[in-house]
Design an enzyme around this catalytic site. Structure first.
Site, PDB file in Angstrom:
ATOM      1  N   ASP A  40       0.820  -1.213   0.000  1.00  0.00           N
ATOM      2  CA  ASP A  40       0.000   0.000   0.000  1.00  0.00           C
ATOM      3  C   ASP A  40       0.850   1.257   0.000  1.00  0.00           C
ATOM      4  OD1 ASP A  40      -2.452  -1.019  -0.129  1.00  0.00           O
ATOM      5  OD2 ASP A  40      -3.017  -0.647   1.948  1.00  0.00           O
ATOM      6  N   LYS A  62      -3.134   3.419  -2.901  1.00  0.00           N
ATOM      7  CA  LYS A  62      -4.267   4.275  -3.219  1.00  0.00           C
ATOM      8  C   LYS A  62      -3.911   5.669  -2.752  1.00  0.00           C
ATOM      9  CE  LYS A  62      -7.502   0.606  -2.328  1.00  0.00           C
ATOM     10  NZ  LYS A  62      -7.627  -0.030  -1.037  1.00  0.00           N
ATOM     11  N   MET A 177      -7.587   9.506   9.015  1.00  0.00           N
ATOM     12  CA  MET A 177      -8.053  10.103   7.749  1.00  0.00           C
ATOM     13  C   MET A 177      -8.859  11.376   8.020  1.00  0.00           C
ATOM     14  SD  MET A 177      -9.350   6.514   6.075  1.00  0.00           S
ATOM     15  CE  MET A 177     -10.068   5.896   7.584  1.00  0.00           C
TER      16      MET A 177
END
Ligand code: SAH
Length: 489
Positions: A40, A62, A177
């Site tokens: 990742d 991502k 996040m």
């Protein structure tokens, strides 16, 4: 045994928040075994250097707005490789079960009948708090800790959580996040009765050389974060435990904290140097990674002809014994004196049960044999230049290490390039040949540090602009140079 119908296994591994040494031993073991690694974006590129030389590395990264590989594609890949019998590691940031979609991957694997294991990792909320000098449930400040998403799939992206319960019931909250939604998050907490003075920290790129911390309270933090341009990945840590934070944490106090180094690799010694630098807090990429390949094809050497054999390098000793083993030669057939260039090499020979003399101490014969790297005859010391030369191995750059380099570069994790010797300048330049990373470009973008005058000359002759020539060519001088520079900043 049952190798023909060997089935692959998939390991869903948590890499921890960043610092590579925070990986579990189990994660480390499977990473070293892996035939394929799908990693990742939040996984530190340095992990890739621990994979096998021919391991396939796939970026499943991502970025917030761009999806390189769709989740379904990743799942399909995991299944496909496992069916081929491969050992597959899916390497994810932090803990794979914390906002990591591991459950989706696990259920896809189960449905496909693929064996899998999940390896936990240290989640960013805890790693960030610890490396910023706090502890999530310090008994004087907090008796509960929650991990909360600061983002969700709705159109607004604003998280739907029970704000009342969270505000009233939990002492320490780590929002993941959450940078973009920080105004919304602080507003909700205040609306549900939080003290406006409640301290908050934002911890960006926690546990790595790029760690930054911005602290404030529920009413000031949004402006501070904006001013400091903190972006994801960052943890917003809300709670009185922030009072534990000193101006600098134990991690930020390390003398090489914040240093992002590329150590050009030349010999076996650079591993030790890299370990020393990273134990002092630096992020270190040793580059390029290479393997030693014996070139024994067609070499029939009658070692009995020689009275003296000089080993040029440690690898030459190791490959020499490997070649004897392969040819089933008994070491007692060889009567030559063994000569080495330093005491470290003498120690290596001793591990094979042989005593060696140091080159500077011996009287040399008229003829003898030198054993070293293929094509390195011109580096032979003058005193033995009349000896015959046998190139017994070559160094081959592991192509995967270019992927690590690229990822490190893109993440702006290379600020200084260190050349410990002339050979390292050649190796690095060779490894990057044909890419955009020319000596000129690297010199523009990074500082170039050379250990001594010969190294600097070599670097300049290949087109580098040397920023620093160390006064003494050793690691202690390097450390004091780097740390003094850091203070001046
Ligand atoms: N599974 C991960 C979380 C994935 S969600 C874990 O357990 O840590 C991605 C979020 O994690 C980022 O947006 C950020 O909030 C947080 N994060 C991951 N690594 C981080 C780091 N090194 N420093 C700060 N935050 C990090």
């Amino acid at each position: 045994m049952m190798d023909e119908d060997k089935k692959g296994v998939v390991y869903l591994v948590g890499a921890g928040p960043g610092d590579t040494e925070l990986l579990t031993l189990k994660g480390y073991r499977v990473l070293r075994q892996a035939d394929v690694v799908i990693y990742d974006r939040l996984v530190h590129p340095l992990f890739l250097e621990w994979t096998k030389p021919n391991c396939e590395l796939i970026y499943g990264g991502k970025l917030p707005d761009r999806h390189f590989l769709r989740q379904e594609t990743i799942q399909d890949l995991l299944i496909e490789y496992a069916i081929q019998g491969k050992c597959v590691v899916r390497l994810k940031g932090g803990d794979p079960s914390v906002f990591g979609r591991v459950a989706e991957e696990a259920s896809a694997l189960r449905e496909a009948g693929i064996q899998f294991e999940v390896v936990p990792g240290i989640t960013a909320g805890i790693g960030a708090a610890t490396y910023a000098g706090m502890s999530v449930t310090h008994r004087d400040y907090s008796s509960s800790f929650a991990v909360v998403t600061g983002h969700n799939q709705s159109v607004s992206g604003e998280p739907t959580v029970d704000w009342q319960a969270l505000t009233q019931g939990v002492d320490t909250i780590a929002f993941y996040m959450g940078v973009k939604n920080l105004p919304f998050i602080t507003e909700q907490l205040l609306k549900h009765g939080a003290n406006p003075e409640k301290p908050v920290s934002l911890i960006q790129w926690a546990t790595t050389g790029k760690q930054r911390v911005v602290s404030g309270n529920l009413t000031t933090i949004v402006a501070k974060v904006k001013a400091a341009q903190i972006q994801n990945p960052a943890i917003a840590l809300v709670g009185d435990i922030n009072q534990l934070r000193q101006e600098k944490s134990w991690f930020e106090e390390k003398i090489l904290f914040n240093q992002e180094l590329l150590l050009a690799k030349a010999g076996v010694e650079s591993g030790e140097m890299a370990a020393q630098l990273s134990s002092l807090g630096a992020d270190v990429l040793e580059f390029p990674r290479y393997v030693i390949e014996p070139c024994l094809e067609g070499q029939v050497v009658d070692y009995q002809r020689y009275t003296q054999i000089v080993f040029m390098t440690q690898s030459s000793i190791e490959v020499f014994f490997e070649s004897l083993r392969q040819k089933r030669t008994d070491i007692r057939m060889i009567h030559a004196d063994f000569i080495v260039r330093n005491s470290k090499q003498a120690d290596v020979l001793q591990q094979y049960g042989c005593q060696a003399s140091l080159l500077q101490d011996v009287t040399l014969d008229n003829s003898g044999l030198l054993i070293g790297e293929e094509g390195a005859r011109r580096k032979v010391p003058e005193v033995v230049s009349h000896f015959e030369y046998l190139g017994l191995y070559r160094k081959t750059v592991v192509p995967q290490s270019l992927i690590t380099f690229q990822r490190m570069w893109e993440e702006e994790r290379i600020e200084k390039i260190i050349f410990p010797n002339a050979k390292s300048v050649e190796m690095l330049t060779f490894a990057l040949k044909g890419t955009n990373f020319t000596p000129h470009y690297l010199s523009e973008q990074t500082s170039i540090i050379c250990f001594g005058p010969i190294t600097s000359q070599k670097a300049e002759s290949l087109g580098y602009q040397v920023t620093t020539k160390l006064k003494q060519p050793n690691v202690n001088e390097l450390i004091s140079h780097l740390s003094s520079e850091y203070v001046e900043d």
